[in-house]
Design an enzyme around this catalytic site. Structure first.
Site, PDB file in Angstrom:
ATOM      1  N   LEU A 110       0.834  -1.209   0.000  1.00  0.00           N
ATOM      2  CA  LEU A 110       0.000   0.000   0.000  1.00  0.00           C
ATOM      3  C   LEU A 110       0.865   1.254   0.000  1.00  0.00           C
ATOM      4  O   LEU A 110       1.902   1.305   0.664  1.00  0.00           O
ATOM      5  CB  LEU A 110      -0.907   0.013   1.230  1.00  0.00           C
ATOM      6  CG  LEU A 110      -1.945  -1.103   1.346  1.00  0.00           C
ATOM      7  CD1 LEU A 110      -2.894  -0.801   2.495  1.00  0.00           C
ATOM      8  CD2 LEU A 110      -2.710  -1.315   0.057  1.00  0.00           C
ATOM      9  N   GLY A 155       1.475  -5.414   1.380  1.00  0.00           N
ATOM     10  CA  GLY A 155       0.440  -5.560   0.354  1.00  0.00           C
ATOM     11  C   GLY A 155       0.972  -6.140  -0.953  1.00  0.00           C
ATOM     12  O   GLY A 155       0.223  -6.764  -1.708  1.00  0.00           O
ATOM     13  N   ASN A 179       4.652  -8.155   6.601  1.00  0.00           N
ATOM     14  CA  ASN A 179       5.333  -7.531   7.742  1.00  0.00           C
ATOM     15  C   ASN A 179       4.500  -6.434   8.403  1.00  0.00           C
ATOM     16  O   ASN A 179       5.022  -5.604   9.134  1.00  0.00           O
ATOM     17  CB  ASN A 179       6.663  -6.937   7.271  1.00  0.00           C
ATOM     18  CG  ASN A 179       6.480  -5.903   6.165  1.00  0.00           C
ATOM     19  OD1 ASN A 179       5.638  -6.063   5.298  1.00  0.00           O
ATOM     20  ND2 ASN A 179       7.269  -4.847   6.186  1.00  0.00           N
ATOM     21  N   GLU A 180       3.181  -6.451   8.154  1.00  0.00           N
ATOM     22  CA  GLU A 180       2.338  -5.355   8.632  1.00  0.00           C
ATOM     23  C   GLU A 180       2.409  -5.146  10.144  1.00  0.00           C
ATOM     24  O   GLU A 180       2.311  -4.018  10.621  1.00  0.00           O
ATOM     25  CB  GLU A 180       0.879  -5.583   8.204  1.00  0.00           C
ATOM     26  CG  GLU A 180       0.590  -5.238   6.758  1.00  0.00           C
ATOM     27  CD  GLU A 180       1.015  -6.307   5.772  1.00  0.00           C
ATOM     28  OE1 GLU A 180       1.625  -7.316   6.197  1.00  0.00           O
ATOM     29  OE2 GLU A 180       0.731  -6.158   4.580  1.00  0.00           O
TER      30      GLU A 180
HETATM   31  C1  LIG Z   1      -4.495  -8.233  -3.973  1.00  0.00           C
HETATM   32  C2  LIG Z   1      -4.788  -6.975  -3.279  1.00  0.00           C
HETATM   33  C3  LIG Z   1      -3.792  -6.508  -2.305  1.00  0.00           C
HETATM   34  C4  LIG Z   1      -4.433  -5.811  -1.220  1.00  0.00           C
HETATM   35  C5  LIG Z   1      -3.468  -5.377  -0.216  1.00  0.00           C
HETATM   36  C6  LIG Z   1      -4.079  -5.170   1.125  1.00  0.00           C
HETATM   37  C7  LIG Z   1      -3.029  -5.004   2.126  1.00  0.00           C
HETATM   38  C8  LIG Z   1      -3.477  -4.596   3.474  1.00  0.00           C
HETATM   39  C9  LIG Z   1      -2.341  -4.266   4.406  1.00  0.00           C
HETATM   40  C10 LIG Z   1      -1.143  -3.787   3.714  1.00  0.00           C
HETATM   41  C11 LIG Z   1      -0.425  -2.768   4.214  1.00  0.00           C
HETATM   42  C12 LIG Z   1       0.726  -2.240   3.479  1.00  0.00           C
HETATM   43  O1  LIG Z   1       1.081  -2.656   2.419  1.00  0.00           O
HETATM   44  S1  LIG Z   1       1.517  -0.933   4.210  1.00  0.00           S
HETATM   45  C13 LIG Z   1       2.899  -0.590   3.203  1.00  0.00           C
HETATM   46  C14 LIG Z   1       4.001  -1.446   3.663  1.00  0.00           C
HETATM   47  N1  LIG Z   1       5.131  -1.331   2.779  1.00  0.00           N
HETATM   48  C15 LIG Z   1       6.293  -1.049   3.247  1.00  0.00           C
HETATM   49  O2  LIG Z   1       6.472  -0.791   4.444  1.00  0.00           O
HETATM   50  C16 LIG Z   1       7.375  -1.015   2.211  1.00  0.00           C
HETATM   51  C17 LIG Z   1       8.488  -0.222   2.690  1.00  0.00           C
HETATM   52  N2  LIG Z   1       9.469  -0.110   1.608  1.00  0.00           N
HETATM   53  C18 LIG Z   1      10.498  -0.919   1.521  1.00  0.00           C
HETATM   54  O3  LIG Z   1      10.667  -1.889   2.246  1.00  0.00           O
HETATM   55  C19 LIG Z   1      11.510  -0.536   0.528  1.00  0.00           C
HETATM   56  O4  LIG Z   1      11.229   0.812   0.075  1.00  0.00           O
HETATM   57  C20 LIG Z   1      11.564  -1.461  -0.701  1.00  0.00           C
HETATM   58  C21 LIG Z   1      10.196  -1.667  -1.341  1.00  0.00           C
HETATM   59  C22 LIG Z   1      12.148  -2.836  -0.315  1.00  0.00           C
HETATM   60  C23 LIG Z   1      12.496  -0.805  -1.744  1.00  0.00           C
HETATM   61  O5  LIG Z   1      13.752  -0.452  -1.158  1.00  0.00           O
HETATM   62  P1  LIG Z   1      14.753   0.480  -1.962  1.00  0.00           P
HETATM   63  O6  LIG Z   1      15.957   0.626  -1.082  1.00  0.00           O
HETATM   64  O7  LIG Z   1      14.956  -0.041  -3.338  1.00  0.00           O
HETATM   65  O8  LIG Z   1      13.998   1.861  -2.138  1.00  0.00           O
HETATM   66  P2  LIG Z   1      13.710   2.987  -1.034  1.00  0.00           P
HETATM   67  O9  LIG Z   1      14.799   3.997  -1.105  1.00  0.00           O
HETATM   68  O10 LIG Z   1      13.422   2.380   0.295  1.00  0.00           O
HETATM   69  O11 LIG Z   1      12.339   3.591  -1.582  1.00  0.00           O
HETATM   70  C24 LIG Z   1      12.304   4.359  -2.764  1.00  0.00           C
HETATM   71  C25 LIG Z   1      11.231   5.422  -2.621  1.00  0.00           C
HETATM   72  O12 LIG Z   1       9.979   4.787  -2.528  1.00  0.00           O
HETATM   73  C26 LIG Z   1       9.289   5.224  -1.361  1.00  0.00           C
HETATM   74  N3  LIG Z   1       8.473   4.116  -0.850  1.00  0.00           N
HETATM   75  C27 LIG Z   1       8.857   2.912  -0.453  1.00  0.00           C
HETATM   76  N4  LIG Z   1       7.830   2.160  -0.052  1.00  0.00           N
HETATM   77  C28 LIG Z   1       6.720   2.933  -0.218  1.00  0.00           C
HETATM   78  C29 LIG Z   1       5.319   2.705   0.022  1.00  0.00           C
HETATM   79  N5  LIG Z   1       4.828   1.560   0.507  1.00  0.00           N
HETATM   80  N6  LIG Z   1       4.479   3.737  -0.265  1.00  0.00           N
HETATM   81  C30 LIG Z   1       4.948   4.907  -0.745  1.00  0.00           C
HETATM   82  N7  LIG Z   1       6.242   5.161  -0.982  1.00  0.00           N
HETATM   83  C31 LIG Z   1       7.130   4.186  -0.721  1.00  0.00           C
HETATM   84  C32 LIG Z   1      10.420   5.592  -0.418  1.00  0.00           C
HETATM   85  O13 LIG Z   1       9.952   6.506   0.581  1.00  0.00           O
HETATM   86  C33 LIG Z   1      11.384   6.254  -1.351  1.00  0.00           C
HETATM   87  O14 LIG Z   1      10.931   7.568  -1.635  1.00  0.00           O
HETATM   88  P3  LIG Z   1      11.936   8.785  -1.801  1.00  0.00           P
HETATM   89  O15 LIG Z   1      12.697   8.874  -0.529  1.00  0.00           O
HETATM   90  O16 LIG Z   1      11.039   9.956  -2.069  1.00  0.00           O
HETATM   91  O17 LIG Z   1      12.804   8.413  -2.968  1.00  0.00           O
END
Ligand SMILES: CCCCCCCCC/C=C/C(=O)SCCNC(=O)CCNC(=O)[C@H](O)C(C)(C)COP(=O)(O)OP(=O)(O)OC[C@H]1O[C@@H](n2cnc3c(N)ncnc32)[C@H](O)[C@@H]1OP(=O)(O)O
Length: 263
Positions: A110, A155, A179-180
């Site tokens: 998400l 997500g 990992n939520e």
């Molecule tokens: C079937 C139906 C399904 C339905 C699904 C229903 C799901 C219900 C519950 C789900 C909840 C969620 O998903 S909550 C979201 C959880 N996701 C996360 O926590 C992911 C966190 N991100 C990461 O772990 C990492 O970014 C990863 C994806 C591995 C990429 O690592 P990298 O080192 O390559 O890149 P980064 O430097 O970290 O990130 C690059 C840029 O992207 C941004 N970014 C990273 N993750 C982001 C995110 N989730 N939302 C917005 N922006 C994000 C960072 O802030 C950086 O922005 P700039 O600094 O501006 O460049």
């Protein structure tokens, strides 16, 4: 309840599709070719999704292209659902491979910016779009394969879990998992049940309570993904696997799914 999930999703959508006059497209055996001639392909693209349809095989590749990390924003979710709905309505389409155009990332889950400082109305619209996407993917009457060519937390992992089969790049730097809990999100039931259906009770408990992210090899050991292949083979393996699945006649592959047939 767990076993009702996939069935409910399929039922909810099949009802809606039936109202639109659309019925299953799963016909008899089809001769599938691994390689395409250019005239057998058609492509459609929106700003965040590329859909390439191979009319000779009935296989569509849906490629996510929402940099930097394929986060599931409201716009992305809407485009995704529309693309999937179009494929669902296309009687020639029998299987969808879901993959990413971005290096190293399948989907970051998400879009956290959609949940920060937004109005209740916006949050409601966003969550509705999340559920719509899940219903469409998990309840699809097409065979769905996730070609996971990068990391896929939260997500992003759930999106892969909503598919029938998961093939991941065997790169130990890539991680996948729900990992939520680490992020302060309590998993809703449909979310837990999707994991339980895939990895079993005990692994799901550990995974959810600790909010574990698995390396690709650990994800295979846990059963979170079905197959690891070299990175440059993820898409071709997904196509070959899809060909095997589509060789099962009629709706047997879907009907034989224990998640559906035991409910
Ligand atoms: C079937 C139906 C399904 C339905 C699904 C229903 C799901 C219900 C519950 C789900 C909840 C969620 O998903 S909550 C979201 C959880 N996701 C996360 O926590 C992911 C966190 N991100 C990461 O772990 C990492 O970014 C990863 C994806 C591995 C990429 O690592 P990298 O080192 O390559 O890149 P980064 O430097 O970290 O990130 C690059 C840029 O992207 C941004 N970014 C990273 N993750 C982001 C995110 N989730 N939302 C917005 N922006 C994000 C960072 O802030 C950086 O922005 P700039 O600094 O501006 O460049």
């Amino acid at each position: 309840m767990a076993t009702l999930l996939k069935h409910s999703a399929k039922y909810a959508l099949s009802g809606r599709l039936a109202r639109l006059g659309v019925h299953s497209r799963h016909g008899g055996l089809q001769c599938l070719q691994p390689r395409l001639l250019p005239h057998q392909r058609s492509a459609s693209t929106s700003s965040k999704i590329l859909v390439e349809m191979d009319d000779s095989t009935g296989i569509a590749v849906l490629t996510m292209k929402n940099p930097p990390v394929n986060s599931l924003s409201l716009d992305f979710l809407t485009e995704f659902s529309i693309s999937l709905e179009k494929l669902e309505l296309d009687r020639g389409c029998r299987g969808v491979i879901l993959t990413s155009a971005l290096p190293k990332i399948f989907s970051a889950g998400l879009d956290i910016m959609e949940m920060y400082g937004k109005s209740p109305e916006h949050c409601g619209e966003f969550w509705k779009a999340v559920q719509e996407m899940w219903l469409r993917l998990y309840g699809s009457s097409m065979i769905t394969i996730a070609a996971i060519n990068g990391s896929s937390p939260a997500g992003g992992c759930l999106m892969a879990l909503a598919c029938d089969y998961r093939i991941m790049a065997e790169n130990p730097k890539y991680s996948i998992g729900l990992n939520e809990t680490q992020l302060g999100i309590v998993a809703p039931f449909w979310f837990k049940d999707t994991l339980v259906n895939t990895v079993g009770n005990r692994a799901a408990e550990l995974s959810l309570q600790l909010g574990l992210l698995y390396s690709a090899p650990d994800a295979l050991r846990t059963g979170l993904v079905d197959l690891l292949v070299p990175e440059d083979k993820v898409l071709s393996t997904a196509s070959q696997t899809m060909t095997q699945w589509l060789a099962i006649p009629g709706e047997n592959a879907i009907g034989s799914n224990p998640r559906v047939s035991s409910s």
